[in-house]
Design a protein around this motif. Structure first.
Motif, PDB file in Angstrom:
ATOM      1  N   LEU A   1      10.706 -19.984 -32.234  1.00  0.00           N
ATOM      2  CA  LEU A   1      11.956 -20.594 -31.763  1.00  0.00           C
ATOM      3  C   LEU A   1      12.304 -20.063 -30.377  1.00  0.00           C
ATOM      4  O   LEU A   1      12.575 -20.823 -29.446  1.00  0.00           O
ATOM      5  N   ARG A   2      12.265 -18.729 -30.237  1.00  0.00           N
ATOM      6  CA  ARG A   2      12.673 -18.115 -28.960  1.00  0.00           C
ATOM      7  C   ARG A   2      11.701 -18.407 -27.825  1.00  0.00           C
ATOM      8  O   ARG A   2      12.087 -18.391 -26.667  1.00  0.00           O
ATOM      9  N   ARG A   3      10.436 -18.667 -28.162  1.00  0.00           N
ATOM     10  CA  ARG A   3       9.470 -19.026 -27.114  1.00  0.00           C
ATOM     11  C   ARG A   3       9.840 -20.326 -26.438  1.00  0.00           C
ATOM     12  O   ARG A   3       9.558 -20.516 -25.270  1.00  0.00           O
ATOM     13  N   GLY A   4      10.465 -21.217 -27.188  1.00  0.00           N
ATOM     14  CA  GLY A   4      10.827 -22.512 -26.616  1.00  0.00           C
ATOM     15  C   GLY A   4      12.202 -22.513 -25.952  1.00  0.00           C
ATOM     16  O   GLY A   4      12.646 -23.523 -25.426  1.00  0.00           O
ATOM     17  N   ILE A   5      12.886 -21.357 -26.020  1.00  0.00           N
ATOM     18  CA  ILE A   5      14.249 -21.281 -25.476  1.00  0.00           C
ATOM     19  C   ILE A   5      14.342 -20.126 -24.483  1.00  0.00           C
ATOM     20  O   ILE A   5      14.222 -18.965 -24.855  1.00  0.00           O
ATOM     21  N   GLY A   6      14.539 -20.465 -23.212  1.00  0.00           N
ATOM     22  CA  GLY A   6      14.717 -19.416 -22.203  1.00  0.00           C
ATOM     23  C   GLY A   6      16.141 -18.876 -22.270  1.00  0.00           C
ATOM     24  O   GLY A   6      17.073 -19.605 -22.630  1.00  0.00           O
ATOM     25  N   TYR A   7      16.312 -17.609 -21.941  1.00  0.00           N
ATOM     26  CA  TYR A   7      17.644 -17.006 -22.022  1.00  0.00           C
ATOM     27  C   TYR A   7      17.868 -16.143 -20.780  1.00  0.00           C
ATOM     28  O   TYR A   7      17.121 -15.187 -20.538  1.00  0.00           O
ATOM     29  N   ALA A   8      18.834 -16.511 -19.987  1.00  0.00           N
ATOM     30  CA  ALA A   8      19.134 -15.743 -18.772  1.00  0.00           C
ATOM     31  C   ALA A   8      20.602 -15.343 -18.814  1.00  0.00           C
ATOM     32  O   ALA A   8      21.471 -16.178 -19.049  1.00  0.00           O
ATOM     33  N   ILE A   9      20.856 -14.057 -18.631  1.00  0.00           N
ATOM     34  CA  ILE A   9      22.246 -13.598 -18.712  1.00  0.00           C
ATOM     35  C   ILE A   9      22.666 -12.852 -17.449  1.00  0.00           C
ATOM     36  O   ILE A   9      21.838 -12.524 -16.612  1.00  0.00           O
ATOM     37  N   GLN A  10      23.946 -12.622 -17.377  1.00  0.00           N
ATOM     38  CA  GLN A  10      24.514 -11.946 -16.207  1.00  0.00           C
ATOM     39  C   GLN A  10      23.954 -10.532 -16.064  1.00  0.00           C
ATOM     40  O   GLN A  10      23.699  -9.857 -17.049  1.00  0.00           O
ATOM     41  N   GLY A  11      23.770 -10.121 -14.822  1.00  0.00           N
ATOM     42  CA  GLY A  11      23.275  -8.762 -14.581  1.00  0.00           C
ATOM     43  C   GLY A  11      21.785  -8.695 -14.838  1.00  0.00           C
ATOM     44  O   GLY A  11      21.165  -9.659 -15.258  1.00  0.00           O
ATOM     45  N   SER A  12      21.219  -7.567 -14.572  1.00  0.00           N
ATOM     46  CA  SER A  12      19.779  -7.464 -14.688  1.00  0.00           C
ATOM     47  C   SER A  12      19.353  -7.094 -16.104  1.00  0.00           C
ATOM     48  O   SER A  12      19.826  -6.137 -16.679  1.00  0.00           O
ATOM     49  N   VAL A  13      18.461  -7.888 -16.640  1.00  0.00           N
ATOM     50  CA  VAL A  13      17.889  -7.552 -17.948  1.00  0.00           C
ATOM     51  C   VAL A  13      16.376  -7.495 -17.787  1.00  0.00           C
ATOM     52  O   VAL A  13      15.643  -7.780 -18.707  1.00  0.00           O
ATOM     53  N   LEU A  14      15.949  -7.136 -16.574  1.00  0.00           N
ATOM     54  CA  LEU A  14      14.512  -7.087 -16.312  1.00  0.00           C
ATOM     55  C   LEU A  14      13.932  -5.791 -16.879  1.00  0.00           C
ATOM     56  O   LEU A  14      14.667  -4.825 -17.081  1.00  0.00           O
TER      57      LEU A  14
ATOM     58  N   LEU B   1      12.177 -19.122 -17.060  1.00  0.00           N
ATOM     59  CA  LEU B   1      11.549 -20.437 -16.897  1.00  0.00           C
ATOM     60  C   LEU B   1      10.024 -20.397 -17.021  1.00  0.00           C
ATOM     61  O   LEU B   1       9.413 -21.396 -17.371  1.00  0.00           O
ATOM     62  N   ALA B   2       9.431 -19.236 -16.730  1.00  0.00           N
ATOM     63  CA  ALA B   2       7.968 -19.129 -16.716  1.00  0.00           C
ATOM     64  C   ALA B   2       7.364 -19.341 -18.099  1.00  0.00           C
ATOM     65  O   ALA B   2       6.190 -19.646 -18.225  1.00  0.00           O
ATOM     66  N   ALA B   3       8.163 -19.181 -19.133  1.00  0.00           N
ATOM     67  CA  ALA B   3       7.660 -19.404 -20.491  1.00  0.00           C
ATOM     68  C   ALA B   3       7.648 -20.894 -20.832  1.00  0.00           C
ATOM     69  O   ALA B   3       7.357 -21.259 -21.969  1.00  0.00           O
ATOM     70  N   SER B   4       7.965 -21.747 -19.830  1.00  0.00           N
ATOM     71  CA  SER B   4       8.038 -23.209 -20.014  1.00  0.00           C
ATOM     72  C   SER B   4       8.905 -23.620 -21.195  1.00  0.00           C
ATOM     73  O   SER B   4       8.469 -24.366 -22.073  1.00  0.00           O
ATOM     74  N   PRO B   5      10.133 -23.131 -21.239  1.00  0.00           N
ATOM     75  CA  PRO B   5      11.001 -23.511 -22.354  1.00  0.00           C
ATOM     76  C   PRO B   5      11.464 -24.952 -22.181  1.00  0.00           C
ATOM     77  O   PRO B   5      11.489 -25.455 -21.059  1.00  0.00           O
ATOM     78  N   ASP B   6      11.816 -25.617 -23.281  1.00  0.00           N
ATOM     79  CA  ASP B   6      12.424 -26.940 -23.070  1.00  0.00           C
ATOM     80  C   ASP B   6      13.947 -26.849 -23.164  1.00  0.00           C
ATOM     81  O   ASP B   6      14.647 -27.823 -22.944  1.00  0.00           O
TER      82      ASP B   6
ATOM     83  N   LEU C   1      17.091 -24.073 -21.872  1.00  0.00           N
ATOM     84  CA  LEU C   1      17.428 -22.844 -21.155  1.00  0.00           C
ATOM     85  C   LEU C   1      18.897 -22.508 -21.392  1.00  0.00           C
ATOM     86  O   LEU C   1      19.779 -23.322 -21.126  1.00  0.00           O
ATOM     87  N   LEU C   2      19.140 -21.305 -21.934  1.00  0.00           N
ATOM     88  CA  LEU C   2      20.507 -20.850 -22.165  1.00  0.00           C
ATOM     89  C   LEU C   2      20.863 -19.869 -21.048  1.00  0.00           C
ATOM     90  O   LEU C   2      20.122 -18.920 -20.794  1.00  0.00           O
ATOM     91  N   MET C   3      21.982 -20.094 -20.379  1.00  0.00           N
ATOM     92  CA  MET C   3      22.367 -19.218 -19.274  1.00  0.00           C
ATOM     93  C   MET C   3      23.809 -18.763 -19.494  1.00  0.00           C
ATOM     94  O   MET C   3      24.712 -19.595 -19.584  1.00  0.00           O
ATOM     95  N   ASP C   4      23.981 -17.455 -19.609  1.00  0.00           N
ATOM     96  CA  ASP C   4      25.317 -16.925 -19.889  1.00  0.00           C
ATOM     97  C   ASP C   4      25.881 -16.246 -18.640  1.00  0.00           C
ATOM     98  O   ASP C   4      25.492 -15.126 -18.318  1.00  0.00           O
TER      99      ASP C   4
END
Ligand SMILES: Nc1ncnc2c1ncn2[C@@H]1O[C@H](COP(=O)(O)OP(=O)(O)OP(=O)(O)O)[C@@H](O)[C@H]1O
Ligand SMILES: [Mg+2]
Length: 268
Positions: A76-89, A153-158, A160-163
């Motif tokens: 499930l998570r492979r198909g959903i990109g998740y980007a949040i505020q601040g650095s989570v790298l 985005l590099a995981a090619s999700p269909d 993308l969740l952005m918080d």
């Protein structure tokens, strides 16, 4: 039109506190949904229930028509990109390693494909290739944000969740990131859910805007519908200032020099 995400009678409580009483919503595939509402109204909670980070207390969530209860969480998570505020790298990985993390898992034998994915997304989010070998601590906040988006985005999700992804950057970087994400959406056609505190950003980026208050939907409609026909007092107060502006075709709001009244549509 296919439905990318559906909430069916979703309820979420923490102990005795009801955060989301009964959420029902269908999001069509390819939509760019901006989500706005008062602090603590349940936006992050709603997002995290989509990729299984939080579990609903009751009700069902369907992703691409499948009930996520019956899905393997990793898939499930492979198909959903998740980007949040601040650095989570990952701090101990270079920019290139951060972005290639998921693609290299997926294309174990095909390094070229992974390298191509890294280049493609670095270019899309406006990152110079010379940054590949740098570590997150050697980047500015805006650059880190871009790496985070490229990695999602590099995981090619269909989906993308952005918080609040642009919450911590300066106004100029924010504007650049806004136009980049809009272009990415137009080019890829992926479904985006984007939480923001800024009504102007919500109206500018969203093909649809979801206004929430205390876990309930106040309105779900196009920017134009919100401006021309706010359904509740909450929405009316939210868009009050923007209603006195012109809504230009490229999605920019501009002070209306002509009508000075409810406009919400391009001014000739
Ligand atoms: N793990 C948790 N345990 C208990 N309460 C929580 C938990 N996570 C969130 N909450 C509460 O649930 C409510 C909704 O939180 P949520 O993070 O979804 O709000 P939000 O709309 O994203 O707010 P903000 O705009 O401030 O980010 C808040 O009152 C919050 O305190
Ligand atoms: Mg939040």
């Amino acid at each position: 039109m296919n439905t990318a995400i559906e909430f069916r009678h979703v309820r979420k409580t923490y102990g005795d506190t009801v955060v989301i009483p009964d959420l029902n919503l269908k999001i069509e595939t390819g939509e760019f949904v901006t989500i706005i509402g008062s602090s603590g109204c349940g936006k992050t909670t709603a997002l995290k229930m989509i990729n299984g980070l939080y579990e609903p207390t009751d009700g069902d969530i369907l992703v691409n028509g499948e009930n996520i209860k019956e899905k393997d969480m990793i898939m499930l998570r492979r198909g959903i990109g998740y980007a949040i505020q601040g650095s989570v790298l990952f701090p101990n990985m270079t920019v290139e390693q951060n972005i290639s993390y998921v693609p290299s898992l997926l294309n174990k034998k095909d390094r070229k494909k992974t390298a191509q994915a890294v280049d493609k997304w670095m270019e899309m989010v406006g990152l110079d290739f010379s940054m590949k070998e740098r570590y997150p601590s050697e980047l500015s906040g805006g650059q880190q944000q871009r790496v985070g988006i490229a990695r999602a985005l590099a995981a090619s999700p269909d989906i993308l969740l952005m918080d609040e992804p642009f919450g911590a950057v300066d106004a100029i970087t924010r504007e650049q990131l806004q136009s980049e994400i809009k272009t990415i959406h137009q080019k890829t056609g992926i479904t985006i859910l984007f939480v923001t505190h800024d009504i102007e950003e919500a109206l500018k980026l969203g093909t649809k805007v979801l206004v929430m208050d205390r876990g309930e939907i106040q309105q779900y409609g196009t920017p134009k519908e919100l401006l021309q026909d706010p359904k509740t007092g909450f929405v009316e107060r939210l868009v009050e200032k923007q209603r006195r502006m012109c809504f230009l075709p490229e999605g920019n709001l501009k002070d209306c020099e002509y009508c000075g009244a409810v406009c919400g549509s391009p001014k000739e």
